[in-house]
Design an enzyme around this catalytic site. Sequence first.
Site, PDB file in Angstrom:
ATOM      1  N   ASP A 122      54.630   4.355   6.553  1.00 12.35           N
ATOM      2  CA  ASP A 122      53.913   4.959   5.427  1.00 12.35           C
ATOM      3  C   ASP A 122      54.802   6.026   4.808  1.00 12.35           C
ATOM      4  O   ASP A 122      55.690   6.576   5.475  1.00 12.35           O
ATOM      5  CB  ASP A 122      52.587   5.580   5.896  1.00 12.35           C
ATOM      6  CG  ASP A 122      51.527   5.618   4.794  1.00 12.35           C
ATOM      7  OD1 ASP A 122      50.507   4.929   4.901  1.00 12.35           O
ATOM      8  OD2 ASP A 122      51.736   6.364   3.802  1.00 12.35           O
TER       9      ASP A 122
ATOM     10  N   THR B 142      44.590  -6.252  -1.834  1.00  9.76           N
ATOM     11  CA  THR B 142      43.803  -7.047  -2.781  1.00  9.76           C
ATOM     12  C   THR B 142      44.419  -6.897  -4.169  1.00  9.76           C
ATOM     13  O   THR B 142      44.561  -5.775  -4.661  1.00  9.76           O
ATOM     14  CB  THR B 142      42.349  -6.543  -2.790  1.00  9.76           C
ATOM     15  OG1 THR B 142      41.852  -6.602  -1.450  1.00  9.76           O
ATOM     16  CG2 THR B 142      41.476  -7.383  -3.707  1.00  9.76           C
TER      17      THR B 142
ATOM     18  N   PHE C 259      39.719  -9.516   4.832  1.00  7.05           N
ATOM     19  CA  PHE C 259      38.270  -9.467   4.591  1.00  7.05           C
ATOM     20  C   PHE C 259      37.547  -8.452   5.457  1.00  7.05           C
ATOM     21  O   PHE C 259      36.318  -8.485   5.552  1.00  7.05           O
ATOM     22  CB  PHE C 259      37.675 -10.865   4.821  1.00  7.05           C
ATOM     23  CG  PHE C 259      38.377 -11.943   4.038  1.00  7.05           C
ATOM     24  CD1 PHE C 259      38.108 -12.114   2.692  1.00  7.05           C
ATOM     25  CD2 PHE C 259      39.324 -12.762   4.636  1.00  7.05           C
ATOM     26  CE1 PHE C 259      38.769 -13.101   1.949  1.00  7.05           C
ATOM     27  CE2 PHE C 259      39.990 -13.744   3.916  1.00  7.05           C
ATOM     28  CZ  PHE C 259      39.713 -13.916   2.567  1.00  7.05           C
TER      29      PHE C 259
ATOM     30  N   PHE D 153      23.334  -8.866   3.447  1.00  2.00           N
ATOM     31  CA  PHE D 153      23.708  -8.371   2.111  1.00  2.00           C
ATOM     32  C   PHE D 153      22.576  -8.498   1.100  1.00  2.00           C
ATOM     33  O   PHE D 153      22.788  -8.762  -0.078  1.00  2.00           O
ATOM     34  CB  PHE D 153      25.011  -9.023   1.621  1.00  2.00           C
ATOM     35  CG  PHE D 153      26.203  -8.208   2.037  1.00  2.00           C
ATOM     36  CD1 PHE D 153      26.521  -8.087   3.379  1.00  2.00           C
ATOM     37  CD2 PHE D 153      26.970  -7.520   1.117  1.00  2.00           C
ATOM     38  CE1 PHE D 153      27.568  -7.290   3.803  1.00  2.00           C
ATOM     39  CE2 PHE D 153      28.027  -6.715   1.518  1.00  2.00           C
ATOM     40  CZ  PHE D 153      28.327  -6.601   2.869  1.00  2.00           C
TER      41      PHE D 153
ATOM     42  N   GLY E 204      18.787  -0.935  -2.433  1.00  3.58           N
ATOM     43  CA  GLY E 204      18.891   0.515  -2.287  1.00  3.58           C
ATOM     44  C   GLY E 204      19.789   1.071  -3.365  1.00  3.58           C
ATOM     45  O   GLY E 204      19.768   0.605  -4.514  1.00  3.58           O
TER      46      GLY E 204
ATOM     47  N   CYS F   4      36.413  -0.939  -2.396  1.00  2.00           N
ATOM     48  CA  CYS F   4      36.689  -2.357  -2.614  1.00  2.00           C
ATOM     49  C   CYS F   4      35.785  -2.996  -3.663  1.00  2.00           C
ATOM     50  O   CYS F   4      36.259  -3.343  -4.743  1.00  2.00           O
ATOM     51  CB  CYS F   4      36.605  -3.111  -1.293  1.00  2.00           C
ATOM     52  SG  CYS F   4      37.902  -2.589  -0.143  1.00  2.00           S
TER      53      CYS F   4
HETATM   54  N1  LIG Z   1      39.739  -0.536   3.200  1.00  2.79           N
HETATM   55  C1  LIG Z   1      39.353  -1.759   3.480  1.00  2.79           C
HETATM   56  O1  LIG Z   1      38.368  -1.955   4.208  1.00  2.79           O
HETATM   57  C2  LIG Z   1      40.061  -2.955   2.922  1.00  2.79           C
HETATM   58  C3  LIG Z   1      39.696  -4.244   3.349  1.00  2.79           C
HETATM   59  C4  LIG Z   1      40.346  -5.348   2.793  1.00  2.79           C
HETATM   60  C5  LIG Z   1      41.318  -5.160   1.828  1.00  2.79           C
HETATM   61  N2  LIG Z   1      41.636  -3.896   1.426  1.00  2.79           N
HETATM   62  C6  LIG Z   1      42.708  -3.737   0.452  1.00  2.79           C
HETATM   63  O2  LIG Z   1      43.824  -3.216   1.172  1.00  2.79           O
HETATM   64  C7  LIG Z   1      44.591  -2.342   0.365  1.00  2.79           C
HETATM   65  C8  LIG Z   1      44.710  -0.985   1.055  1.00  2.79           C
HETATM   66  O3  LIG Z   1      43.430  -0.409   1.132  1.00  2.79           O
HETATM   67  P1  LIG Z   1      43.153   0.879   2.040  1.00  2.79           P
HETATM   68  O4  LIG Z   1      41.699   1.107   1.976  1.00  2.79           O
HETATM   69  O5  LIG Z   1      43.820   0.732   3.344  1.00  2.79           O
HETATM   70  O6  LIG Z   1      43.916   2.007   1.188  1.00  2.79           O
HETATM   71  P2  LIG Z   1      44.388   3.448   1.695  1.00  2.79           P
HETATM   72  O7  LIG Z   1      44.519   4.273   0.478  1.00  2.79           O
HETATM   73  O8  LIG Z   1      43.536   3.897   2.817  1.00  2.79           O
HETATM   74  O9  LIG Z   1      45.834   3.188   2.308  1.00  2.79           O
HETATM   75  C9  LIG Z   1      46.962   2.929   1.552  1.00  2.79           C
HETATM   76  C10 LIG Z   1      48.172   3.557   2.256  1.00  2.79           C
HETATM   77  O10 LIG Z   1      49.357   3.159   1.582  1.00  2.79           O
HETATM   78  C11 LIG Z   1      50.261   4.241   1.642  1.00  2.79           C
HETATM   79  N3  LIG Z   1      51.340   4.076   0.658  1.00  2.79           N
HETATM   80  C12 LIG Z   1      51.354   4.390  -0.661  1.00  2.79           C
HETATM   81  N4  LIG Z   1      52.561   4.088  -1.192  1.00  2.79           N
HETATM   82  C13 LIG Z   1      53.294   3.547  -0.202  1.00  2.79           C
HETATM   83  C14 LIG Z   1      54.608   3.020  -0.135  1.00  2.79           C
HETATM   84  N5  LIG Z   1      55.395   2.976  -1.209  1.00  2.79           N
HETATM   85  N6  LIG Z   1      55.059   2.552   1.045  1.00  2.79           N
HETATM   86  C15 LIG Z   1      54.272   2.589   2.146  1.00  2.79           C
HETATM   87  N7  LIG Z   1      53.020   3.082   2.140  1.00  2.79           N
HETATM   88  C16 LIG Z   1      52.540   3.546   0.983  1.00  2.79           C
HETATM   89  C17 LIG Z   1      49.387   5.456   1.407  1.00  2.79           C
HETATM   90  O11 LIG Z   1      50.020   6.656   1.817  1.00  2.79           O
HETATM   91  C18 LIG Z   1      48.165   5.086   2.252  1.00  2.79           C
HETATM   92  O12 LIG Z   1      48.272   5.563   3.571  1.00  2.79           O
HETATM   93  C19 LIG Z   1      43.873  -2.319  -0.985  1.00  2.79           C
HETATM   94  O13 LIG Z   1      44.446  -3.289  -1.805  1.00  2.79           O
HETATM   95  C20 LIG Z   1      42.449  -2.711  -0.642  1.00  2.79           C
HETATM   96  O14 LIG Z   1      41.778  -3.267  -1.740  1.00  2.79           O
HETATM   97  C21 LIG Z   1      41.056  -2.792   1.960  1.00  2.79           C
HETATM   98  O1  LIG Z   2      22.907  -5.433   1.681  1.00  5.38           O
HETATM   99  C1  LIG Z   2      23.746  -4.591   1.375  1.00  5.38           C
HETATM  100  C2  LIG Z   2      25.054  -4.563   1.912  1.00  5.38           C
HETATM  101  C3  LIG Z   2      25.939  -3.589   1.495  1.00  5.38           C
HETATM  102  N1  LIG Z   2      25.555  -2.663   0.577  1.00  5.38           N
HETATM  103  C4  LIG Z   2      26.528  -1.636   0.124  1.00  5.38           C
HETATM  104  O2  LIG Z   2      27.704  -2.297  -0.298  1.00  5.38           O
HETATM  105  C5  LIG Z   2      28.852  -1.484  -0.094  1.00  5.38           C
HETATM  106  C6  LIG Z   2      29.946  -2.275   0.577  1.00  5.38           C
HETATM  107  O3  LIG Z   2      29.577  -2.570   1.916  1.00  5.38           O
HETATM  108  P1  LIG Z   2      30.549  -3.446   2.840  1.00  5.38           P
HETATM  109  O4  LIG Z   2      30.829  -4.708   2.146  1.00  5.38           O
HETATM  110  O5  LIG Z   2      29.933  -3.496   4.164  1.00  5.38           O
HETATM  111  O6  LIG Z   2      31.809  -2.486   2.892  1.00  5.38           O
HETATM  112  P2  LIG Z   2      33.382  -2.627   2.728  1.00  5.38           P
HETATM  113  O7  LIG Z   2      33.971  -2.070   3.966  1.00  5.38           O
HETATM  114  O8  LIG Z   2      33.744  -2.047   1.404  1.00  5.38           O
HETATM  115  O9  LIG Z   2      33.711  -4.198   2.737  1.00  5.38           O
HETATM  116  C7  LIG Z   2      33.819  -4.994   1.566  1.00  5.38           C
HETATM  117  O10 LIG Z   2      35.066  -4.807   0.935  1.00  5.38           O
HETATM  118  C8  LIG Z   2      36.197  -5.081   1.791  1.00  5.38           C
HETATM  119  C9  LIG Z   2      37.445  -4.725   1.017  1.00  5.38           C
HETATM  120  O11 LIG Z   2      37.778  -5.677   0.068  1.00  5.38           O
HETATM  121  C10 LIG Z   2      36.155  -6.542   2.205  1.00  5.38           C
HETATM  122  O12 LIG Z   2      37.280  -6.820   3.032  1.00  5.38           O
HETATM  123  C11 LIG Z   2      34.849  -6.824   2.932  1.00  5.38           C
HETATM  124  O13 LIG Z   2      34.786  -8.200   3.292  1.00  5.38           O
HETATM  125  C12 LIG Z   2      33.685  -6.450   2.021  1.00  5.38           C
HETATM  126  O14 LIG Z   2      32.449  -6.623   2.715  1.00  5.38           O
HETATM  127  C13 LIG Z   2      28.345  -0.277   0.688  1.00  5.38           C
HETATM  128  O15 LIG Z   2      28.220   0.805  -0.204  1.00  5.38           O
HETATM  129  C14 LIG Z   2      26.989  -0.692   1.218  1.00  5.38           C
HETATM  130  O16 LIG Z   2      26.100   0.384   1.355  1.00  5.38           O
HETATM  131  C15 LIG Z   2      24.281  -2.675   0.043  1.00  5.38           C
HETATM  132  O17 LIG Z   2      23.929  -1.849  -0.803  1.00  5.38           O
HETATM  133  N2  LIG Z   2      23.397  -3.640   0.456  1.00  5.38           N
END
Ligand SMILES: NC(=O)c1ccc[n+]([C@@H]2O[C@H](COP(=O)([O-])OP(=O)(O)OC[C@H]3O[C@@H](n4cnc5c(N)ncnc54)[C@H](O)[C@@H]3O)[C@@H](O)[C@H]2O)c1
Ligand SMILES: O=c1ccn([C@@H]2O[C@H](COP(=O)(O)OP(=O)(O)O[C@H]3O[C@H](CO)[C@@H](O)[C@H](O)[C@H]3O)[C@@H](O)[C@H]2O)c(=O)[nH]1
Length: 475
Positions: free
Chosen positions: A55, A147, A178, A284, A288, A295
């Site tokens: 990072d 993403t 996911f 889902f 509420g 995301c």
């Molecule tokens: N958070 C989730 O649950 C989740 C789930 C699925 C997909 N995604 C996708 O994954 C990606 C990351 O999401 P996140 O929630 O982990 O974001 P985040 O902001 O928590 O993490 C991103 C990290 O990347 C680092 N970074 C920035 N520039 C960089 C560089 N040049 N080299 C190396 N590191 C660098 C940042 O310092 C930070 O720690 C997004 O595209 C998001 O949509 C997130």
């Molecule tokens: O029945 C429901 C289910 C969820 N939520 C809301 O929806 C949001 C998202 O919830 P959730 O999907 O559980 O959270 P994330 O961790 O953001 O996960 C979503 O976003 C991720 C990042 O892309 C994906 O990887 C996951 O599959 C996808 O579920 C939250 O604010 C929840 O409170 C509702 O209001 N009603």
Amino acid sequence: MTIPYPNTQPVPAIAAVTPPSGAARPRVTFLGTGYLGATYAICYAELGYEVLGYDVDADKIAKLNAGEVPIHEPGLDELLRRNLTAGRLRFSTDIQETADFGDVHFICVGTPQRADGMGADLSYVEASVTSLAQHLTRKALIVGKSTVPVGTAEWVEQLVGKHTPTDLGVEVAWSPEFLQEGFAVDDVLRPNRIVVGVKSEWANGMLYAAHKGVFDLAATEDREVPLVVTDFATAELVKVAANAFLATKISFINAMAEVCEAAGGDVTQLARSIGYDPRIGNRFLQAGLGFGGACLPKDIRAFQARAQELGAGEALRFLHEVDLINLRRRTRVLQLAADLLGRRSGPAGPDLSGTRIAVLGATFKPNTDDVRDAPALAVAALLDKAGAEVHVFDPQGMENARRAVPELTYEASMTDAVRDADLVCVLTEWAEFRNADPVALGELVNGRKVVDGRNCLDSTLWTQAGWEYRGLGRP
Ligand SMILES: NC(=O)c1ccc[n+]([C@@H]2O[C@H](COP(=O)([O-])OP(=O)(O)OC[C@H]3O[C@@H](n4cnc5c(N)ncnc54)[C@H](O)[C@@H]3O)[C@@H](O)[C@H]2O)c1
Ligand SMILES: O=c1ccn([C@@H]2O[C@H](COP(=O)(O)OP(=O)(O)O[C@H]3O[C@H](CO)[C@@H](O)[C@H](O)[C@H]3O)[C@@H](O)[C@H]2O)c(=O)[nH]1
């Protein structure tokens, strides 16, 4: 091609490949150690891979190396410490070390909403891929996990081509993620599917080897993890389509909540009743305050923007409505608060000055410290803007919330937040709030009035304890 695993037949399409480092299993790196990358790095070490997390944020890397998870994600702390001790896991801010270490490099950096519009900001993808490519000295596979808008993988491939000598043969693949925050450890170790977008047999083989730990774990637990091997565009689209579907499902039930409010129905019973139909399913469908987080909101907007660029904007027009339904739930809570407090709404919204409101919950959902686009915090800010004195408590999100919306008053406990309140708003369904004793809380407040923004309280219990109760989409 869909390959169920374990397969009764050998998988002929996936050739066994030797990692360029010569190690038995590919050595993997994760660029970006945020919610996605840190969880992945730690869980992959748990699966037995040699892992390096990289990072640009030195504080984050120092914490991780010291055995401290910088986010709240259940179960992650223990896995981090165990795997640091086992020597399979380390974290670095050194890009040369990262480039030298890995056979497979996963790009896990953020892709937030662009400040100038609805599309995705790809600058972190560009910066991380460019610096990695410039430091590679041998063949490797760069795999996008972030993403992104469809077409990004092709662009990344060109970027890599520009910054690496052709004879290295560096390749690109895309494997969307996911995982759900709050369930992230299990989602990484036990995903419900793996999708890979590849262009060559070598990339396919390397990615298969990089996922083999997940398949092996599944086999020991007598499960199957479906593997979908596809092209770049489909892999990128699968991710945003999945999130668009989830967002639509939530907004559908919240649209029904709006109709219930007009007609005097109860959306919680409606949701339960339609959810018994297995074609609909009961997950889902929780009506509420709607969806937030880093995301769903940004992904449905970026998807629309990209479809527009591709001339397919019409197809996704409904997502605009999905977004609007979702955002309307926030103003509905404001309206319910004003109603309960006996305040009338003018053209500029209700005037709540002189009232004290307890907001329970700041994170976008329970079991995380993530407040990015959190509906609870957005409502707290609306209540504050309407003139109320807002006292917030969240079990894990206080530090992030204070940083995001400093003008609110943050309290050390639920009881501190509700003391002397004229109204209590439960906006994130943490267990601590769901299980709170309405009789005990009733002793502390100034007025027994509660807005249940997540329909998570037992309305009978609260009413019996003398509270005036309002849920969303409920009579
Ligand atoms: N958070 C989730 O649950 C989740 C789930 C699925 C997909 N995604 C996708 O994954 C990606 C990351 O999401 P996140 O929630 O982990 O974001 P985040 O902001 O928590 O993490 C991103 C990290 O990347 C680092 N970074 C920035 N520039 C960089 C560089 N040049 N080299 C190396 N590191 C660098 C940042 O310092 C930070 O720690 C997004 O595209 C998001 O949509 C997130
Ligand atoms: O029945 C429901 C289910 C969820 N939520 C809301 O929806 C949001 C998202 O919830 P959730 O999907 O559980 O959270 P994330 O961790 O953001 O996960 C979503 O976003 C991720 C990042 O892309 C994906 O990887 C996951 O599959 C996808 O579920 C939250 O604010 C929840 O409170 C509702 O209001 N009603």
